[in-house]
Write an enzyme that holds these catalytic residues in place. Structure first.
Site, PDB file in Angstrom:
ATOM      1  N   GLY A  17      36.975  36.346  40.319  1.00 26.58           N
ATOM      2  CA  GLY A  17      37.502  37.522  40.988  1.00 26.58           C
ATOM      3  C   GLY A  17      36.412  38.430  41.526  1.00 26.58           C
ATOM      4  O   GLY A  17      35.218  38.124  41.446  1.00 26.58           O
ATOM      5  N   ASN A  42      44.784  34.957  41.172  1.00 27.33           N
ATOM      6  CA  ASN A  42      44.466  36.217  41.843  1.00 27.33           C
ATOM      7  C   ASN A  42      43.051  36.195  42.411  1.00 27.33           C
ATOM      8  O   ASN A  42      42.397  37.223  42.529  1.00 27.33           O
ATOM      9  CB  ASN A  42      44.624  37.385  40.862  1.00 27.33           C
ATOM     10  CG  ASN A  42      44.786  38.714  41.568  1.00 27.33           C
ATOM     11  OD1 ASN A  42      45.348  38.784  42.650  1.00 27.33           O
ATOM     12  ND2 ASN A  42      44.267  39.776  40.969  1.00 27.33           N
ATOM     13  N   LYS A  91      46.781  42.857  38.302  1.00 27.27           N
ATOM     14  CA  LYS A  91      46.264  44.209  38.522  1.00 27.27           C
ATOM     15  C   LYS A  91      46.932  44.988  39.648  1.00 27.27           C
ATOM     16  O   LYS A  91      46.463  46.074  39.996  1.00 27.27           O
ATOM     17  CB  LYS A  91      44.751  44.147  38.790  1.00 27.27           C
ATOM     18  CG  LYS A  91      44.386  43.334  40.025  1.00 27.27           C
ATOM     19  CD  LYS A  91      42.884  43.320  40.262  1.00 27.27           C
ATOM     20  CE  LYS A  91      42.541  42.584  41.553  1.00 27.27           C
ATOM     21  NZ  LYS A  91      41.101  42.605  41.844  1.00 27.27           N
ATOM     22  N   SER A 131      40.014  50.751  32.446  1.00 31.86           N
ATOM     23  CA  SER A 131      40.187  51.463  33.708  1.00 31.86           C
ATOM     24  C   SER A 131      40.311  52.957  33.481  1.00 31.86           C
ATOM     25  O   SER A 131      40.801  53.410  32.439  1.00 31.86           O
ATOM     26  CB  SER A 131      41.451  50.947  34.399  1.00 31.86           C
ATOM     27  OG  SER A 131      41.833  51.782  35.466  1.00 31.86           O
ATOM     28  N   THR A 133      42.399  54.621  34.845  1.00 30.86           N
ATOM     29  CA  THR A 133      43.826  54.946  34.912  1.00 30.86           C
ATOM     30  C   THR A 133      44.332  55.484  33.579  1.00 30.86           C
ATOM     31  O   THR A 133      45.365  56.164  33.550  1.00 30.86           O
ATOM     32  CB  THR A 133      44.670  53.715  35.295  1.00 30.86           C
ATOM     33  OG1 THR A 133      44.440  52.669  34.352  1.00 30.86           O
ATOM     34  CG2 THR A 133      44.317  53.222  36.688  1.00 30.86           C
ATOM     35  N   TYR A 156      50.906  48.308  34.726  1.00 30.64           N
ATOM     36  CA  TYR A 156      49.520  47.831  34.766  1.00 30.64           C
ATOM     37  C   TYR A 156      48.610  48.768  33.986  1.00 30.64           C
ATOM     38  O   TYR A 156      47.835  48.342  33.124  1.00 30.64           O
ATOM     39  CB  TYR A 156      49.018  47.712  36.207  1.00 30.64           C
ATOM     40  CG  TYR A 156      47.506  47.703  36.274  1.00 30.64           C
ATOM     41  CD1 TYR A 156      46.781  46.586  35.866  1.00 30.64           C
ATOM     42  CD2 TYR A 156      46.787  48.829  36.685  1.00 30.64           C
ATOM     43  CE1 TYR A 156      45.397  46.583  35.883  1.00 30.64           C
ATOM     44  CE2 TYR A 156      45.409  48.831  36.713  1.00 30.64           C
ATOM     45  CZ  TYR A 156      44.717  47.715  36.313  1.00 30.64           C
ATOM     46  OH  TYR A 156      43.350  47.723  36.308  1.00 30.64           O
ATOM     47  N   LYS A 160      46.249  48.512  30.080  1.00 30.17           N
ATOM     48  CA  LYS A 160      44.863  48.873  29.759  1.00 30.17           C
ATOM     49  C   LYS A 160      44.819  49.782  28.534  1.00 30.17           C
ATOM     50  O   LYS A 160      43.980  49.609  27.646  1.00 30.17           O
ATOM     51  CB  LYS A 160      44.194  49.544  30.958  1.00 30.17           C
ATOM     52  CG  LYS A 160      44.011  48.623  32.159  1.00 30.17           C
ATOM     53  CD  LYS A 160      43.204  47.388  31.814  1.00 30.17           C
ATOM     54  CE  LYS A 160      42.953  46.500  33.002  1.00 30.17           C
ATOM     55  NZ  LYS A 160      42.231  45.251  32.640  1.00 30.17           N
ATOM     56  N   TYR A 184      36.353  51.500  34.151  1.00 34.99           N
ATOM     57  CA  TYR A 184      35.852  51.571  35.524  1.00 34.99           C
ATOM     58  C   TYR A 184      36.562  52.677  36.280  1.00 34.99           C
ATOM     59  O   TYR A 184      37.738  52.930  36.076  1.00 34.99           O
ATOM     60  CB  TYR A 184      36.131  50.310  36.329  1.00 34.99           C
ATOM     61  CG  TYR A 184      35.919  48.987  35.680  1.00 34.99           C
ATOM     62  CD1 TYR A 184      35.031  48.822  34.625  1.00 34.99           C
ATOM     63  CD2 TYR A 184      36.615  47.882  36.144  1.00 34.99           C
ATOM     64  CE1 TYR A 184      34.851  47.579  34.059  1.00 34.99           C
ATOM     65  CE2 TYR A 184      36.440  46.647  35.580  1.00 34.99           C
ATOM     66  CZ  TYR A 184      35.564  46.490  34.530  1.00 34.99           C
ATOM     67  OH  TYR A 184      35.391  45.261  33.977  1.00 34.99           O
ATOM     68  N   ARG A 238      38.100  60.411  44.496  1.00 36.21           N
ATOM     69  CA  ARG A 238      37.845  59.323  43.555  1.00 36.21           C
ATOM     70  C   ARG A 238      36.338  59.130  43.377  1.00 36.21           C
ATOM     71  O   ARG A 238      35.541  59.569  44.197  1.00 36.21           O
ATOM     72  CB  ARG A 238      38.463  58.012  44.070  1.00 36.21           C
ATOM     73  CG  ARG A 238      39.978  58.040  44.224  1.00 36.21           C
ATOM     74  CD  ARG A 238      40.682  58.070  42.884  1.00 36.21           C
ATOM     75  NE  ARG A 238      42.129  58.013  43.040  1.00 36.21           N
ATOM     76  CZ  ARG A 238      42.913  59.079  43.155  1.00 36.21           C
ATOM     77  NH1 ARG A 238      42.378  60.296  43.142  1.00 36.21           N
ATOM     78  NH2 ARG A 238      44.219  58.941  43.283  1.00 36.21           N
ATOM     79  N   ARG A 302      51.723  60.081  48.223  1.00 43.23           N
ATOM     80  CA  ARG A 302      52.293  58.876  47.631  1.00 43.23           C
ATOM     81  C   ARG A 302      52.623  59.150  46.161  1.00 43.23           C
ATOM     82  O   ARG A 302      51.759  59.636  45.419  1.00 43.23           O
ATOM     83  CB  ARG A 302      51.286  57.731  47.749  1.00 43.23           C
ATOM     84  CG  ARG A 302      51.791  56.380  47.314  1.00 43.23           C
ATOM     85  CD  ARG A 302      50.808  55.297  47.728  1.00 43.23           C
ATOM     86  NE  ARG A 302      49.442  55.575  47.290  1.00 43.23           N
ATOM     87  CZ  ARG A 302      48.407  54.798  47.574  1.00 43.23           C
ATOM     88  NH1 ARG A 302      48.584  53.715  48.313  1.00 43.23           N
ATOM     89  NH2 ARG A 302      47.197  55.117  47.150  1.00 43.23           N
TER      90      ARG A 302
END
Length: 346
Positions: A17, A42, A91, A131, A133, A156, A160, A184, A238, A302
């Site tokens: 990946g 993926n 992911k 992550s 997230t 998702y 994590k 990350y 970000r 969004r």
């Protein structure tokens, strides 16, 4: 570069990946021998050709599902790795909302299997792909490793958080595994050789492939979701980390674990640049560096988007002796070079 027979082997799940393939290069450069396990659900086999072009030789790759317990144990017994870097996971945030059970089964079962096999096969060192997230929309910036985790915005993201908890609880139960979860931020870029890079299947889930595909004429326009956030230009912020820097962080994490003396341990470390960039600034930087205009429009916010998040990287600096080296401009130039190579193939 030739194979060094005595190089310690590292099992890299999802090693074909985006992040995994770059980490394979960094591992070889650091004197390790990566062994890839990837079912290519993926990723694409062309990544192996890119790795061969960079390294001058093939890398061992098992094309299997890392949820296959019998096959995975056979690989552990045959290859006798000294560590595992676990990237393999579904992911796509949107798909995870539509198909949560698919994500929970794949992402968690593969982790459980590895944590069961490692003690059984006397493998101690484990780096987990986590992550940012897990932080959601934090109250204070930048986020440190002590920043409270918030409820995930998607299945998702939840895999994590749960994955981190599984590793923590296993280590508390004193299974002989030393583990680091790397959180990350936003990986971007490509290898400077343009031999490997991000290969999104279908519609990209990340900003930079959308930019490069729009610049290349593959997509008519890019939508920027919201320009009324409380940020310098109204667009989301970000922390964009170059994938080569991110790959090097995995090698540093692995070295840290191998050099440790404890039988078992667990920790989490943020991997980012420590800088926040707005979406519009990324687009403008791309245009400045490449001379190519990006056709974009402003759309509504969004649902689920975090307004801004970026890392405090003090712990990565101090614990791993690592810091991001590559600039946003360099990352975007490499991403564009990679996109041009992909477009030339078609």
């Amino acid at each position: 570069m030739t194979l060094i027979g005595n190089s310690p082997k590292i099992l890299v799940t999802g090693g074909a990946g985006f992040i995994g393939s770059h980490t394979v290069v960094s591992l070889v450069n650091a004197g390790f021998e990566p062994v890839i396990v990837d079912d290519f659900s993926n990723s694409q086999r062309s990544a192996l050709d890119g790795l061969r072009a960079i390294l001058g030789r093939d890398v061992m790759c098992y094309a299997i599902d890392c949820n296959d317990a019998v096959a995975m144990e056979d690989i552990f017994r045959k290859e006798t790795p000294v560590g595992v870097i676990h990237f393999a996971a579904y992911k796509a945030v949107g798909e995870s909302v539509a198909k949560p059970l698919k994500y929970y089964r794949n992402n968690l079962d593969s982790l459980l299997l590895l944590l069961e096999l490692m003690p059984k096969c006397n493998v101690r060192n484990f780096v987990f792909s986590s992550s940012c997230t897990v932080y959601g929309q934090p109250e204070h910036l930048p986020v440190t490793e002590e920043t409270p985790r918030l409820p995930a915005q998607s299945p998702y993201g939840n895999t994590k958080s749960i994955g981190e908890d599984i590793i923590r609880d296993a280590v508390r139960a004193e299974i002989p595994v030393r583990a680091l979860a790397l959180r990350y931020f936003n990986p971007i870029g490509a290898h400077p050789s343009a031999q490997i890079g991000e290969l999104p299947l279908g519609v990209p889930a990340n900003l930079v492939p959308f930019i490069t595909q729009t610049a290349a004429g593959i997509r008519a326009s890019l939508t920027v979701y919201g320009d009324d956030y409380n940020t310098p230009d109204g667009t989301c912020v970000r922390d964009y980390i170059d994938v080569v820097d991110l790959a090097d962080a995995h090698v540093q994490a692995l070295k840290k674990l191998i050099d440790a003396t404890a039988d078992s341990s667990y920790d989490v470390i943020n991997i980012g640049t420590g800088r926040g960039e707005t979406v519009l600034n990324v687009i403008k930087t791309f245009e400045q560096e490449t001379g190519v205009k990006v056709n974009y429009s402003i759309g509504p916010r969004r649902p689920g988007d975090v307004e801004q998040v970026y890392a405090d990287v003090t712990k990565a600096n101090n614990v791993l002796n690592w810091s991001a080296q590559r600039t946003l401009a360099e990352s975007l130039r490499d991403a564009w070079q990679w996109q041009q190579k992909l477009s030339a193939k078609k």
